[in-house]
Design a protein around this motif. Structure first.
Motif, PDB file in Angstrom:
ATOM      1  N   ARG A 133       0.902  -1.054  -0.011  1.00 43.97           N
ATOM      2  CA  ARG A 133      -0.023   0.057   0.137  1.00 43.97           C
ATOM      3  C   ARG A 133       1.076   1.143   0.075  1.00 43.97           C
ATOM      4  NH1 ARG A 133      -2.521  -3.066   4.245  1.00 43.97           N
ATOM      5  NH2 ARG A 133      -1.835  -1.588   5.655  1.00 43.97           N
ATOM      6  N   GLU A 134       0.289   2.373  -0.539  1.00 43.26           N
ATOM      7  CA  GLU A 134       1.038   3.489  -0.414  1.00 43.26           C
ATOM      8  C   GLU A 134       1.814   3.865   0.707  1.00 43.26           C
ATOM      9  OE1 GLU A 134       0.585   8.211  -2.096  1.00 43.26           O
ATOM     10  OE2 GLU A 134      -0.892   6.961  -2.084  1.00 43.26           O
ATOM     11  N   GLU A 135       1.087   3.838   1.896  1.00 44.46           N
ATOM     12  CA  GLU A 135       1.727   4.213   3.155  1.00 44.46           C
ATOM     13  C   GLU A 135       3.044   3.396   3.281  1.00 44.46           C
ATOM     14  OE1 GLU A 135       0.643   4.724   7.937  1.00 44.46           O
ATOM     15  OE2 GLU A 135      -0.682   4.044   6.498  1.00 44.46           O
ATOM     16  N   GLY A 136       2.985   2.063   2.973  1.00 50.36           N
ATOM     17  CA  GLY A 136       4.001   1.296   3.168  1.00 50.36           C
ATOM     18  C   GLY A 136       5.369   1.524   2.173  1.00 50.36           C
ATOM     19  N   TRP A 137       4.972   1.886   1.102  1.00 49.46           N
ATOM     20  CA  TRP A 137       5.928   2.308   0.087  1.00 49.46           C
ATOM     21  C   TRP A 137       6.803   3.647   0.581  1.00 49.46           C
ATOM     22  CZ3 TRP A 137       8.371  -0.572  -2.923  1.00 49.46           C
ATOM     23  CH2 TRP A 137       7.670  -1.711  -3.545  1.00 49.46           C
ATOM     24  N   MET A 138       5.917   4.515   1.197  1.00 50.27           N
ATOM     25  CA  MET A 138       6.635   5.738   1.552  1.00 50.27           C
ATOM     26  C   MET A 138       7.527   5.489   3.006  1.00 50.27           C
ATOM     27  SD  MET A 138       5.534   8.139  -0.398  1.00 50.27           S
ATOM     28  CE  MET A 138       6.093   9.723   0.429  1.00 50.27           C
ATOM     29  N   ILE A 139       7.172   4.801   3.933  1.00 48.35           N
ATOM     30  CA  ILE A 139       7.946   4.282   5.058  1.00 48.35           C
ATOM     31  C   ILE A 139       9.095   3.482   4.280  1.00 48.35           C
ATOM     32  CG2 ILE A 139       8.112   2.731   7.071  1.00 48.35           C
ATOM     33  CD1 ILE A 139       5.039   3.349   7.485  1.00 48.35           C
ATOM     34  N   LEU A 140       8.988   2.712   3.696  1.00 48.81           N
ATOM     35  CA  LEU A 140      10.070   1.891   3.087  1.00 48.81           C
ATOM     36  C   LEU A 140      10.920   2.750   2.324  1.00 48.81           C
ATOM     37  CD1 LEU A 140      11.557  -0.749   2.831  1.00 48.81           C
ATOM     38  CD2 LEU A 140      10.096  -1.322   0.621  1.00 48.81           C
ATOM     39  N   THR A 141      10.618   3.744   1.683  1.00 48.83           N
ATOM     40  CA  THR A 141      11.540   4.664   0.850  1.00 48.83           C
ATOM     41  C   THR A 141      12.313   5.432   1.734  1.00 48.83           C
ATOM     42  OG1 THR A 141       9.977   4.517  -1.109  1.00 48.83           O
ATOM     43  CG2 THR A 141      11.512   6.435  -1.056  1.00 48.83           C
ATOM     44  N   ARG A 142      11.729   6.087   2.997  1.00 43.12           N
ATOM     45  CA  ARG A 142      12.415   6.729   3.891  1.00 43.12           C
ATOM     46  C   ARG A 142      13.652   5.968   4.392  1.00 43.12           C
ATOM     47  NH1 ARG A 142       7.202   9.146   5.014  1.00 43.12           N
ATOM     48  NH2 ARG A 142       6.886   7.579   6.657  1.00 43.12           N
ATOM     49  N   ARG A 143      13.096   4.855   4.777  1.00 37.84           N
ATOM     50  CA  ARG A 143      14.379   4.045   5.575  1.00 37.84           C
ATOM     51  C   ARG A 143      15.150   3.764   4.534  1.00 37.84           C
ATOM     52  NH1 ARG A 143      10.614  -0.499   8.756  1.00 37.84           N
ATOM     53  NH2 ARG A 143       9.570   0.879  10.326  1.00 37.84           N
ATOM     54  N   LEU A 144      15.081   3.405   3.280  1.00 37.99           N
ATOM     55  CA  LEU A 144      15.887   3.092   2.120  1.00 37.99           C
ATOM     56  C   LEU A 144      17.027   4.127   1.888  1.00 37.99           C
ATOM     57  CD1 LEU A 144      16.962   0.712   0.948  1.00 37.99           C
ATOM     58  CD2 LEU A 144      15.569   1.204  -0.953  1.00 37.99           C
ATOM     59  N   ALA A 145      16.197   5.518   1.911  1.00 36.05           N
ATOM     60  CA  ALA A 145      17.104   6.503   1.642  1.00 36.05           C
ATOM     61  C   ALA A 145      18.249   6.793   2.626  1.00 36.05           C
ATOM     62  CB  ALA A 145      15.976   7.780   1.330  1.00 36.05           C
ATOM     63  N   LEU A 146      17.593   6.891   3.926  1.00 33.04           N
ATOM     64  CA  LEU A 146      18.516   6.948   4.990  1.00 33.04           C
ATOM     65  C   LEU A 146      19.609   5.952   5.025  1.00 33.04           C
ATOM     66  CD1 LEU A 146      15.920   7.901   7.816  1.00 33.04           C
ATOM     67  CD2 LEU A 146      17.465   9.649   6.724  1.00 33.04           C
ATOM     68  N   PHE A 147      19.239   4.671   4.748  1.00 33.11           N
ATOM     69  CA  PHE A 147      20.201   3.799   4.617  1.00 33.11           C
ATOM     70  C   PHE A 147      21.282   3.917   3.681  1.00 33.11           C
ATOM     71  CE2 PHE A 147      21.205  -0.633   2.885  1.00 33.11           C
ATOM     72  CZ  PHE A 147      21.910  -1.215   3.969  1.00 33.11           C
ATOM     73  N   PHE A 148      20.896   4.159   2.262  1.00 40.05           N
ATOM     74  CA  PHE A 148      21.857   4.526   1.419  1.00 40.05           C
ATOM     75  C   PHE A 148      22.635   5.711   1.665  1.00 40.05           C
ATOM     76  CE2 PHE A 148      18.975   2.539  -1.983  1.00 40.05           C
ATOM     77  CZ  PHE A 148      19.662   1.161  -2.261  1.00 40.05           C
ATOM     78  N   ALA A 149      22.212   6.766   2.429  1.00 40.94           N
ATOM     79  CA  ALA A 149      22.956   7.999   2.759  1.00 40.94           C
ATOM     80  C   ALA A 149      24.092   7.519   3.815  1.00 40.94           C
ATOM     81  CB  ALA A 149      22.139   8.924   3.492  1.00 40.94           C
ATOM     82  N   GLY A 150      23.504   6.457   4.822  1.00 39.39           N
ATOM     83  CA  GLY A 150      24.706   5.908   5.833  1.00 39.39           C
ATOM     84  C   GLY A 150      25.684   4.955   5.213  1.00 39.39           C
ATOM     85  N   LEU A 151      25.308   4.329   4.114  1.00 41.19           N
ATOM     86  CA  LEU A 151      26.361   3.668   3.328  1.00 41.19           C
ATOM     87  C   LEU A 151      27.273   4.591   2.635  1.00 41.19           C
ATOM     88  CD1 LEU A 151      24.383   0.521   1.510  1.00 41.19           C
ATOM     89  CD2 LEU A 151      25.590   0.717   3.701  1.00 41.19           C
ATOM     90  N   ALA A 152      26.920   5.518   1.982  1.00 39.06           N
ATOM     91  CA  ALA A 152      27.784   6.501   1.377  1.00 39.06           C
ATOM     92  C   ALA A 152      28.789   7.115   2.469  1.00 39.06           C
ATOM     93  CB  ALA A 152      26.888   7.569   0.800  1.00 39.06           C
ATOM     94  N   VAL A 153      28.222   7.304   3.504  1.00 43.51           N
ATOM     95  CA  VAL A 153      29.055   7.869   4.533  1.00 43.51           C
ATOM     96  C   VAL A 153      30.180   6.846   5.108  1.00 43.51           C
ATOM     97  CG1 VAL A 153      29.189   9.111   7.098  1.00 43.51           C
ATOM     98  CG2 VAL A 153      27.615   9.732   5.545  1.00 43.51           C
ATOM     99  N   ALA A 154      29.678   5.709   5.313  1.00 45.31           N
ATOM    100  CA  ALA A 154      30.423   4.481   5.739  1.00 45.31           C
ATOM    101  C   ALA A 154      31.597   4.381   4.703  1.00 45.31           C
ATOM    102  CB  ALA A 154      29.605   3.446   6.129  1.00 45.31           C
ATOM    103  N   ASN A 155      31.238   4.180   3.481  1.00 50.73           N
ATOM    104  CA  ASN A 155      32.321   4.078   2.364  1.00 50.73           C
ATOM    105  C   ASN A 155      33.310   5.164   2.612  1.00 50.73           C
ATOM    106  OD1 ASN A 155      33.350   2.670   0.020  1.00 50.73           O
ATOM    107  ND2 ASN A 155      32.998   4.701  -0.898  1.00 50.73           N
ATOM    108  N   GLU A 156      32.897   6.557   2.805  1.00 47.75           N
ATOM    109  CA  GLU A 156      34.149   7.501   2.679  1.00 47.75           C
ATOM    110  C   GLU A 156      34.908   7.250   3.910  1.00 47.75           C
ATOM    111  OE1 GLU A 156      34.520  10.758   1.051  1.00 47.75           O
ATOM    112  OE2 GLU A 156      33.794   8.980  -0.288  1.00 47.75           O
ATOM    113  N   LEU A 157      34.462   7.186   5.192  1.00 46.17           N
ATOM    114  CA  LEU A 157      35.107   6.842   6.271  1.00 46.17           C
ATOM    115  C   LEU A 157      36.001   5.578   5.994  1.00 46.17           C
ATOM    116  CD1 LEU A 157      32.474   7.280   8.817  1.00 46.17           C
ATOM    117  CD2 LEU A 157      34.134   8.718   8.487  1.00 46.17           C
TER     118      LEU A 157
END
Length: 200
Positions: A133-157
């Motif tokens: 459902r749309e609400e689920g997609w929005m929650i999953l997308t928020r989580r995944l966006a933050l997760f990808f941002a975290g991976l980018a920072v982790a790779n830099e470190l």
């Protein structure tokens, strides 16, 4: 060209094969020096050059077998060729090490832009595989966006603060396991917001 399905194992080999071969080849060549055209290159740069060629070939095979490449596959291919090519051309390993940072930052940025517009771009890619459902997609997308941002920072470190060997291990196993773990932990969300099956 029409899209065609292929054996999932063949697809997995074509997608992960270059990464695993990069790891194996680096392990064998990391302490060696090679001379080409009067210039000296260490094992990491030579491995990077081989990785570029291999991912171009496997991407071509994947396209020939399926009739398409996903946006993620295309972006990965472009970044490997550009950043890896700069590493080989300038004999500077930093560029290929930045590739995961740029890739994950791009994913986080695209998903974040969609969220800012009130949309889940993730649903456009995975809707058939994960009917939510749309609400689920929005929650999953928020989580995944933050997760990808975290991976980018982790790779830099990792690449800036640790050895090349540590970065290769992190890229080969750490990032892969992190992605696997992320989706494994989303089971409750997927179950809660699953789209009910259509009735005939």
């Amino acid at each position: 060209m029409a899209r065609r399905k292929i054996n999932p194992i063949v697809k997995l080999v074509l997608e992960l094969g270059p990464v695993l071969l990069f790891f194996v080849m680096f392990g064998r060549l990391k302490d060696q020096q090679f001379t080409f055209g009067g210039s000296s290159y260490d094992g990491f740069i030579v491995t990077t050059a081989a990785f570029i060629a291999l991912i171009v070939v496997t991407s071509g095979i994947l396209w020939a077998l399926t009739g398409h490449l996903s946006r993620m596959q295309m972006l990965t291919l472009v970044l490997v060729v550009v950043m890896g090519g700069l590493s080989v051309w300038l004999n500077d390993e930093r560029f290929i090490k930045m590739k995961p940072t740029l890739l994950y930052a791009a994913f986080a940025g695209v998903l974040g832009f969609g969220l800012w517009r009130g949309k889940s771009y993730l649903s456009a890619v995975l809707d058939e595989a994960l009917p939510l459902r749309e609400e689920g997609w929005m929650i999953l997308t928020r989580r995944l966006a933050l997760f990808f941002a975290g991976l980018a920072v982790a790779n830099e470190l990792v690449w800036r603060l640790m050895s090349t060997e540590a970065w290769v291990n992190f890229k080969t196993f750490g990032l892969t396991l992190a992605l696997f773990a992320f989706f494994m932990t989303q089971g409750k969300l997927l179950e809660k917001y699953a789209e009910p099956p259509a009735r005939d």
